[in-house]
Design an enzyme around this catalytic site. Structure first.
Site, mmCIF file in Angstrom:
data_model
loop_
_atom_site.group_PDB
_atom_site.id
_atom_site.type_symbol
_atom_site.label_atom_id
_atom_site.label_comp_id
_atom_site.label_asym_id
_atom_site.label_seq_id
_atom_site.Cartn_x
_atom_site.Cartn_y
_atom_site.Cartn_z
ATOM 1 N N LEU A 14 10.497 -6.903 33.780
ATOM 2 C CA LEU A 14 9.292 -6.499 32.725
ATOM 3 C C LEU A 14 8.809 -7.660 32.218
ATOM 4 O O LEU A 14 9.068 -8.043 31.095
ATOM 5 C CB LEU A 14 10.035 -5.731 31.629
ATOM 6 C CG LEU A 14 10.430 -4.155 32.141
ATOM 7 C CD1 LEU A 14 10.999 -3.722 30.981
ATOM 8 C CD2 LEU A 14 9.372 -3.583 32.751
ATOM 9 N N HIS A 15 8.046 -8.567 33.062
ATOM 10 C CA HIS A 15 7.020 -9.286 32.540
ATOM 11 C C HIS A 15 5.947 -8.961 31.712
ATOM 12 O O HIS A 15 5.926 -7.703 31.560
ATOM 13 C CB HIS A 15 6.944 -10.415 33.516
ATOM 14 C CG HIS A 15 5.761 -9.888 34.829
ATOM 15 N ND1 HIS A 15 4.688 -9.805 34.454
ATOM 16 C CD2 HIS A 15 6.242 -9.222 35.917
ATOM 17 C CE1 HIS A 15 4.113 -9.205 35.528
ATOM 18 N NE2 HIS A 15 5.041 -9.005 36.465
ATOM 19 N N ALA A 16 5.033 -9.858 31.336
ATOM 20 C CA ALA A 16 4.017 -9.307 30.554
ATOM 21 C C ALA A 16 3.181 -8.161 30.919
ATOM 22 O O ALA A 16 2.951 -7.338 29.988
ATOM 23 C CB ALA A 16 2.963 -10.610 30.303
#
Length: 88
Positions: A14-16
């Site tokens: 769950l990156h940006a």
């Protein structure tokens, strides 16, 4: 309160961008939504981008999604589906 456990299978976790999309999805619901990272026991407010990014949600992490409120079941279903189907 309703709970569900999901494993993050997305290569980048769950990156940006996916975190922002998740927060946008969670903000649709009236219920309080919390996501817990099982590897570090960190609880995150799923309606806060900073909280989600600080959670350390990487590939392979088992997370517990909890929702509490009038639309909790729908929230759990949609958030779980989003995380399970996330591909980037």
């Amino acid at each position: 309160m309703t709970k569900n456990e999901v494993i993050i299978t997305n290569e980048t976790g769950l990156h940006a961008r996916p975190a922002a999309n998740l927060v946008g999805l969670c903000k649709k619901f009236k219920s309080k939504i919390t996501i817990t990272n099982s590897s570090n026991n960190q609880n995150c407010n799923a309606k806060s981008i900073l909280s989600v990014l600080a959670g350390g949600f990487s590939k392979g992490v088992n997370i517990c999604i909890e929702a509490d409120g009038e639309d909790e079941q729908i929230a759990i279903n949609e958030v779980s589906t989003y995380i399970k189907e996330l591909v980037e």
